[in-house]
Design a protein around this motif. Structure first.
Motif, PDB file in Angstrom:
ATOM      1  N   PHE A 100       0.663  -1.287  -0.003  1.00 31.81           N
ATOM      2  CA  PHE A 100      -0.066   0.087   0.268  1.00 31.81           C
ATOM      3  C   PHE A 100       0.672   1.348  -0.061  1.00 31.81           C
ATOM      4  O   PHE A 100       0.911   2.285  -0.940  1.00 31.81           O
ATOM      5  N   LEU A 101       1.902   0.795   0.993  1.00 24.33           N
ATOM      6  CA  LEU A 101       2.351   2.707   0.819  1.00 24.33           C
ATOM      7  C   LEU A 101       3.601   2.810  -0.162  1.00 24.33           C
ATOM      8  O   LEU A 101       3.197   4.019  -0.804  1.00 24.33           O
ATOM      9  N   PRO A 102       3.751   2.050  -1.314  1.00 27.01           N
ATOM     10  CA  PRO A 102       3.851   2.840  -2.527  1.00 27.01           C
ATOM     11  C   PRO A 102       3.196   3.150  -3.297  1.00 27.01           C
ATOM     12  O   PRO A 102       3.249   4.255  -4.176  1.00 27.01           O
ATOM     13  N   ILE A 103       1.851   2.910  -3.457  1.00 23.07           N
ATOM     14  CA  ILE A 103       0.659   3.722  -3.600  1.00 23.07           C
ATOM     15  C   ILE A 103       0.823   5.209  -3.928  1.00 23.07           C
ATOM     16  O   ILE A 103       0.396   5.779  -5.208  1.00 23.07           O
ATOM     17  N   ILE A 104       1.506   5.818  -2.877  1.00 22.30           N
ATOM     18  CA  ILE A 104       0.701   7.135  -2.401  1.00 22.30           C
ATOM     19  C   ILE A 104       1.814   7.224  -2.618  1.00 22.30           C
ATOM     20  O   ILE A 104       1.116   8.809  -3.878  1.00 22.30           O
ATOM     21  N   PRO A 105       2.649   7.918  -3.190  1.00 20.42           N
ATOM     22  CA  PRO A 105       3.687   8.388  -4.114  1.00 20.42           C
ATOM     23  C   PRO A 105       3.582   7.320  -6.109  1.00 20.42           C
ATOM     24  O   PRO A 105       3.140   8.837  -7.515  1.00 20.42           O
ATOM     25  N   LEU A 106       3.057   6.584  -6.286  1.00 21.23           N
ATOM     26  CA  LEU A 106       2.660   6.863  -7.203  1.00 21.23           C
ATOM     27  C   LEU A 106       1.385   7.552  -8.412  1.00 21.23           C
ATOM     28  O   LEU A 106       1.535   7.543  -9.194  1.00 21.23           O
ATOM     29  N   ALA A 107       0.532   7.325  -7.244  1.00 20.01           N
ATOM     30  CA  ALA A 107      -0.609   8.058  -6.957  1.00 20.01           C
ATOM     31  C   ALA A 107      -0.166   9.767  -6.985  1.00 20.01           C
ATOM     32  O   ALA A 107      -0.804   9.911  -9.048  1.00 20.01           O
ATOM     33  N   TYR A 108       0.974  10.150  -6.478  1.00 27.18           N
ATOM     34  CA  TYR A 108       0.794  11.664  -7.193  1.00 27.18           C
ATOM     35  C   TYR A 108       1.602  11.442  -8.709  1.00 27.18           C
ATOM     36  O   TYR A 108       1.464  12.416  -9.026  1.00 27.18           O
ATOM     37  N   LEU A 109       2.657  10.522  -8.461  1.00 25.24           N
ATOM     38  CA  LEU A 109       3.143  10.734 -10.210  1.00 25.24           C
ATOM     39  C   LEU A 109       2.172  10.247 -11.126  1.00 25.24           C
ATOM     40  O   LEU A 109       2.075  11.560 -12.361  1.00 25.24           O
ATOM     41  N   LEU A 110       1.804   9.691 -10.732  1.00 21.72           N
ATOM     42  CA  LEU A 110      -0.132   9.160 -12.093  1.00 21.72           C
ATOM     43  C   LEU A 110      -0.578  10.683 -12.330  1.00 21.72           C
ATOM     44  O   LEU A 110      -1.453  11.187 -13.688  1.00 21.72           O
ATOM     45  N   ALA A 111      -1.110  11.352 -11.124  1.00 26.08           N
ATOM     46  CA  ALA A 111      -1.618  12.427 -11.142  1.00 26.08           C
ATOM     47  C   ALA A 111      -0.368  13.542 -11.906  1.00 26.08           C
ATOM     48  O   ALA A 111      -1.341  14.233 -13.095  1.00 26.08           O
ATOM     49  N   GLU A 112       0.771  14.145 -11.605  1.00 24.49           N
ATOM     50  CA  GLU A 112       0.926  14.948 -12.307  1.00 24.49           C
ATOM     51  C   GLU A 112       1.310  14.694 -13.916  1.00 24.49           C
ATOM     52  O   GLU A 112       1.876  15.667 -14.565  1.00 24.49           O
ATOM     53  N   ALA A 113       1.707  13.259 -13.961  1.00 27.09           N
ATOM     54  CA  ALA A 113       1.356  12.785 -15.578  1.00 27.09           C
ATOM     55  C   ALA A 113       0.046  13.515 -16.450  1.00 27.09           C
ATOM     56  O   ALA A 113       0.256  13.285 -17.163  1.00 27.09           O
ATOM     57  N   ALA A 114      -0.825  13.214 -15.874  1.00 28.47           N
ATOM     58  CA  ALA A 114      -2.260  13.116 -15.901  1.00 28.47           C
ATOM     59  C   ALA A 114      -2.467  14.339 -16.489  1.00 28.47           C
ATOM     60  O   ALA A 114      -2.404  14.628 -17.494  1.00 28.47           O
ATOM     61  N   GLN A 115      -2.041  15.347 -15.435  1.00 28.08           N
ATOM     62  CA  GLN A 115      -2.211  17.300 -15.191  1.00 28.08           C
ATOM     63  C   GLN A 115      -1.268  17.852 -16.606  1.00 28.08           C
ATOM     64  O   GLN A 115      -1.491  18.494 -17.700  1.00 28.08           O
ATOM     65  N   GLN A 116       0.327  17.015 -17.072  1.00 24.42           N
ATOM     66  CA  GLN A 116       0.680  17.161 -18.113  1.00 24.42           C
ATOM     67  C   GLN A 116       0.254  16.709 -19.121  1.00 24.42           C
ATOM     68  O   GLN A 116       0.501  17.994 -20.423  1.00 24.42           O
ATOM     69  N   ALA A 117      -0.412  15.842 -19.261  1.00 23.92           N
ATOM     70  CA  ALA A 117      -0.808  15.162 -20.713  1.00 23.92           C
ATOM     71  C   ALA A 117      -2.171  16.288 -20.451  1.00 23.92           C
ATOM     72  O   ALA A 117      -2.672  16.435 -21.918  1.00 23.92           O
ATOM     73  N   ALA A 118      -3.186  16.372 -19.656  1.00 18.87           N
ATOM     74  CA  ALA A 118      -4.209  17.747 -19.657  1.00 18.87           C
ATOM     75  C   ALA A 118      -4.304  18.747 -20.917  1.00 18.87           C
ATOM     76  O   ALA A 118      -4.743  19.587 -21.550  1.00 18.87           O
TER      77      ALA A 118
END
Length: 87
Positions: free
Chosen positions: A39-57
């Motif tokens: 579960f713990l690695p999901i936290i930073p990976l979710a952050y990275l995924l959100a940043e990537a989505a923002q850049q794509a957006a």
């Protein structure tokens, strides 16, 4: 730039738990500890995924950008809920 993003977010250090979570599963540790280690690695990976989505957006229109952000923003929660329902 992943290195710049990782150094700007101290919570990225939690990614180290990814191989520990895999090892915990195969070493048959206690189920709650295996869950925590995965579960713990999901936290930073979710952050990275959100940043990537923002850049794509930013490169797409408002409608498609919102769809990308909403879709990828909910991916970590979807993965976690599927894993929880599986047990």
């Amino acid at each position: 730039d992943y290195l710049g993003l990782a150094s700007s977010c101290p919570i990225s250090a939690l990614v180290i738990f990814t191989p520990l979570g895999i090892a915990a599963h195969y070493l048959q540790w206690d189920e709650s500890l295996v869950f925590l280690m995965n579960f713990l690695p999901i936290i930073p990976l979710a952050y990275l995924l959100a940043e990537a989505a923002q850049q794509a957006a930013l490169s797409t229109g408002e409608t498609i950008g919102g769809l990308i952000t909403a879709t990828f923003g909910n991916a970590p929660e979807l993965i976690l809920s599927c894993a929880a329902l599986r047990k």
